[in-house]
Write a protein that holds these residues in place. Structure first.
Motif, PDB file in Angstrom:
ATOM      1  N   ARG A 152      62.197  71.102  40.936  1.00 45.14           N
ATOM      2  CA  ARG A 152      61.346  70.033  41.467  1.00 45.14           C
ATOM      3  C   ARG A 152      62.235  68.825  41.709  1.00 45.14           C
ATOM      4  N   VAL A 153      62.170  68.275  42.911  1.00 46.01           N
ATOM      5  CA  VAL A 153      63.000  67.117  43.253  1.00 46.01           C
ATOM      6  C   VAL A 153      62.122  66.034  43.880  1.00 46.01           C
ATOM      7  N   ARG A 154      62.604  64.792  43.798  1.00 39.62           N
ATOM      8  CA  ARG A 154      61.891  63.689  44.439  1.00 39.62           C
ATOM      9  C   ARG A 154      62.881  62.845  45.223  1.00 39.62           C
ATOM     10  N   GLY A 155      62.472  62.468  46.434  1.00 37.56           N
ATOM     11  CA  GLY A 155      63.339  61.635  47.273  1.00 37.56           C
ATOM     12  C   GLY A 155      62.521  60.591  47.995  1.00 37.56           C
ATOM     13  N   PRO A 156      63.165  59.896  48.930  1.00 38.67           N
ATOM     14  CA  PRO A 156      62.450  58.843  49.667  1.00 38.67           C
ATOM     15  C   PRO A 156      61.201  59.378  50.367  1.00 38.67           C
ATOM     16  N   ARG A 170      59.324  71.213  45.900  1.00 41.88           N
ATOM     17  CA  ARG A 170      59.760  72.214  44.935  1.00 41.88           C
ATOM     18  C   ARG A 170      60.219  73.452  45.689  1.00 41.88           C
ATOM     19  N   PHE A 171      61.321  74.054  45.256  1.00 43.42           N
ATOM     20  CA  PHE A 171      61.859  75.214  45.982  1.00 43.42           C
ATOM     21  C   PHE A 171      62.630  76.105  45.008  1.00 43.42           C
ATOM     22  N   PRO A 172      62.824  77.371  45.368  1.00 44.25           N
ATOM     23  CA  PRO A 172      63.599  78.280  44.505  1.00 44.25           C
ATOM     24  C   PRO A 172      65.034  77.787  44.349  1.00 44.25           C
ATOM     25  N   ILE A 173      65.586  77.915  43.140  1.00 51.34           N
ATOM     26  CA  ILE A 173      66.935  77.407  42.885  1.00 51.34           C
ATOM     27  C   ILE A 173      67.982  78.099  43.745  1.00 51.34           C
ATOM     28  N   HIS A 231      75.048  72.024  49.169  1.00 52.11           N
ATOM     29  CA  HIS A 231      73.681  72.184  48.675  1.00 52.11           C
ATOM     30  C   HIS A 231      72.683  71.657  49.706  1.00 52.11           C
ATOM     31  N   THR A 232      71.401  71.852  49.405  1.00 53.06           N
ATOM     32  CA  THR A 232      70.365  71.525  50.385  1.00 53.06           C
ATOM     33  C   THR A 232      69.554  70.285  49.986  1.00 53.06           C
ATOM     34  N   LEU A 233      70.015  69.555  48.970  1.00 57.21           N
ATOM     35  CA  LEU A 233      69.299  68.324  48.636  1.00 57.21           C
ATOM     36  C   LEU A 233      69.457  67.331  49.779  1.00 57.21           C
ATOM     37  N   ARG A 234      68.365  66.584  50.053  1.00 53.07           N
ATOM     38  CA  ARG A 234      68.418  65.565  51.101  1.00 53.07           C
ATOM     39  C   ARG A 234      68.939  64.271  50.495  1.00 53.07           C
TER      40      ARG A 234
END
Lengths: 325, 209
Positions: free
Chosen positions: A174-178, A183-186, A201-204
Motif C-alpha cells: 500500500r502506497v500513498r502519493g500526491p 495498492r498493488f502486488p509486490i 521500480h514502479t513507484l511514482r
C-alpha cells in the motif's frame, strides 16, 4: 559525502510534500547513507520519515500487515509473524547482520539498490548509475549476477531476501502519493532492466510506502527459505529459494516457489509450481518440477554454476517445506 | 592544534594527563604545518569551499554513557564521527565505514547498531552506550574481563565492537550455544581470526549472567 538538508516530518502529508519538492525518503539509511558516502547517490535533501506511525505489525482479518517503518529485527522476532508466516521471519534473519536488522526498515529493504560491484565504482561503466555508459559486469566479474531477466544493459540481481519471500506469498503493498493511495502486488514494484536499468521500480514521484499486506493461508506455516552463499551468515545469496507447500492426502494441492540471487528482480517460479500440483511430495518429483526453473536462463562468463545450483536449491527448499506439512 | 568543543558539555575524561592520541594529533599537526609550505593556503581555501555550502547542520542532544551533550552537528556526520571527533570517545572504532565490519557497534536506545551508518541529526534525544560506558569505576564489565580471560582478541581493533555486539547478543538471548553466538555475532569481523576466543568469552559471560 555531498552536502544535503534533512527535513523532519511528522505526518504522511508533510512527508509527501517534502518528497514532492525533490527530497529522498530515509528511514534506517543502511543502504542510502552508504551509497551517499560513495557518492553513487547524491540527494540534495533527505526526508526523515522515522516519526511517522508506520511501525505496526498486526494480524487483520485475512492478512498479516507490516508497516513500512517496522525494523527487520522486530518483524523477524514478532510472535504472530513467526506463527503465520515463518517464511518471512526466516528470510529476514538470513539477511544482513543483527546490527543492520535493528536499523533497516521493511520499506527500505524492499527499495534497496543492487550490490553489483560496478554500480558502486564511480569510474566503471554502469547503465544503472550512469545511463548509456555501458555495463562493466557483462564482460567483467559477474559470478554473482543474474541468469534470468537480464538484458544487454544490466545483469545485476535484486538483493532483498524479504522481497523473495513476499513475492512467493502473493503480498501486496500500500502506497500513498500526491495523487492518493493505491495498492498493488509486490512483484509489480520491480521492473526488468531491459534497456533502461536506471528505472528500477514502479513507484511514482513522492509515493511513500505505507505497509505490506501478506494474505494468511493455513498452509503458509510450511514456508521455508534456503539461502546458498559463500559463507553461512551475513552474506548475499548466490541462489536462494522460498518454498511453501500445501499437501493433503499425500498429494500437493498448492505450491509457492520464488527465488533470489538469480533474477534481475525477485523471481516467481510458476512453471515449477504448476509441475508440483497433483504430485506426491517426493524428492524425485521435486527434482522434476525444479528443472523448469531454468527455462530461459542465460549465463554470463562467471555465473554458469547458477544454472545447476538453482534447481538443486529449489529441490532442497521444497524438501524442507515438505517436512513441515 | 585540537579545538575543544565549546558547545559540548561537560567534557568527559578531562584528565590532565596527555594521552597517546593527543601526542599523535600534536605530532601530526606539526608535521603538517612544517611540511606543506605554500600549499597550506590552498588546502585551507579548498576546505572552506567544501564547507561553505554546508551550513546544513542542526542542534542535536545526545546522551552518551549517561552524560548529556548538546551539539551543533553537520548533517553528514555519523554517530561514529561525533563520538570520535567531537566527544573524543575513541574506543568506538572506524573499520570499513560502510556497515560491513561491525567495529563501530554501539547501543542506540538499547539496540546494537552500526554507528557509521547512523546520521547523528536523525537521532536527536537518543541514548547511546559505548565501550567507555561499560566499566564500573576501575572494574571491568564481566564481558570485558571474559575477553581478557579467553583471549578474545589479538590486535584489538575490532574488540570494542565485538564486546558491544556480544553484550547485545547476551541480552537478546542469542548466546545459548557457540553456534548461536557465531550466527548472531556474524556482523562483527575479526581479521586476526580470534573467533574461538570471542565465542568462548560471550558464552562464558552468558552462562554466568
Amino acid at each position: 559525502m555531498m552536502p544535503f538538508t534533512v527535513a523532519q516530518v511528522a505526518s504522511e502529508r508533510e512527508a509527501i510534500t517534502s518528497a514532492g519538492g525533490g527530497g529522498r525518503y530515509i528511514a534506517g539509511g543502511t543502504t542510502l547513507i552508504d551509497l551517499m558516502r560513495e557518492e553513487v547517490e547524491r540527494p540534495s535533501s533527505l526526508v526523515d520519515i522515522n516519526r511517522l506511525s508506520l511501525r505496526h505489525i498486526r494480524l487483520e482479518r485475512n492478512a498479516l500487515v507490516i508497516g513500512a517503518l517496522a525494523r527487520m529485527a522486530e518483524v523477524a522476532a514478532h510472535p504472530e509473524v513467526r506463527r503465520v508466516h515463518p517464511l518471512i521471519a526466516e528470510a529476514l534473519e538470513e539477511g544482513a547482520s543483527p546490527q543492520l536488522r535493528n536499523m533497516a526498515s521493511i520499506g527500505g529493504n524492499l527499495m534497496q539498490r543492487v550490490r553489483c560491484p560496478y554500480f558502486r565504482m564511480l569510474d566503471a561503466a554502469c547503465n544503472k548509475r550512469s545511463p548509456g555508459s555501458g555495463c562493466a559486469a557483462i564482460e567483467g566479474v559477474n559470478g554473482g549476477h543474474a541468469i534470468l531477466g537480464t538484458s544487454e544493459s544490466c545483469a545485476a540481481t535484486h538483493p532483498s531476501d524479504l522481497a523473495v519471500a513476499l513475492v512467493a506469498l502473493d503480498a501486496t503493498m500500500r502506497v500513498r502519493g500526491p495523487q492518493g493511495e493505491r495498492r498493488f502486488p509486490i512483484i509489480d514494484l520491480y521492473r526488468l532492466p531491459e534497456d533502461k536499468p536506471h528505472l528500477e521500480h514502479t513507484l511514482r514521484p513522492a509515493e511513500l510506502i505505507l505497509d505490506v499486506h501478506v494474505p494468511v493461508q493455513p498452509f503458509a506455516v510450511s514456508g521455508r527459505y534456503l539461502k546458498v552463499r559463500d559463507r553461512s551468515s551475513y552474506e548475499f545469496a548466490l541462489v536462494s529459494a522460498a518454498a511453501v507447500l500445501d499437501v493433503r492426502n499425500g498429494v500437493v494441492r498448492a505450491a509457492r516457489v520464488a527465488c533470489g540471487g538469480v533474477g534481475t528482480r525477485p523471481w516467481r517460479m510458476p512453471a515449477v509450481e504448476a509441475a508440483l500440483i497433483g504430485q506426491r511430495p517426493t524428492r524425485a518429483n521435486f527434482e522434476t518440477a525444479a528443472a523448469h526453473a531454468t527455462q530461459g536462463a542465460r549465463a554470463l562468463s562467471g555465473n554458469g554454476y547458477k544454472i545447476a545450483l538453482l534447481p538443486r536449491t529449489i529441490t532442497r527448499a521444497l524438501e524442507m517445506a515438505g517436512e513441515k506439512v | 592544534m585540537t579545538e575543544k568543543d565549546t558547545d559540548s558539555s561537560p567534557e568527559t575524561g578531562s584528565d590532565a594527563a596527555i594521552s597517546r592520541r593527543d601526542v599523535l594529533i600534536v605530532t601530526g599537526a606539526s608535521i603538517a604545518s612544517a611540511g606543506i609550505g605554500g600549499h597550506g593556503a590552498n588546502a585551507a581555501s579548498s576546505v572552506a569551499n567544501i564547507e561553505a555550502p554546508t551550513a546544513q547542520s542542526a542542534k542535536v542532544r545526545l546522551s552518551v554513557n549517561g552524560v548529556s551533550h548538546l551539539l551543533e552537528i553537520d548533517n553528514r556526520q555519523s554517530i561514529l564521527d561525533v563520538l570520535r571527533e567531537r566527544l573524543q570517545l575513541t574506543g568506538t572504532k572506524k573499520g570499513c565505514n560502510q556497515g560491513a565490519c561491525g567495529a563501530c557497534t554501539v547501543h542506540l536506545d538499547g539496540k546494537r547498531v552500526n554507528s557509521c551508518l547512523t546520521l547523528a541529526v536523525m537521532h536527536d534525544g537518543a541514548a547511546i552506550t559505548t565501550i567507555e560506558g561499560l566499566k564500573q569505576g576501575d572494574t571491568l564489565h564481566p564481558l570485558q574481563a571474559a575477553f581478557v580471560e579467553h583471549e578474545g582478541f589479538q590486535c584489538g581493533y575490532c574488540t570494542s565492537g565485538q564486546i558491544m555486539s556480544g553484550l547485545a547478543c547476551i541480552t537478546e538471548e542469542h548466546a545459548q550455544s557457540v553456534d548461536d553466538i557465531r550466527f548472531w555475532m556474524s556482523g562483527n569481523i575479526c581479521r586476526c581470526g580470534a573467533y574461538p576466543g570471542i565465542c568462548a568469552a560471550v558464552r562464558a559471560t552468558a552462562q554466568d549472567a
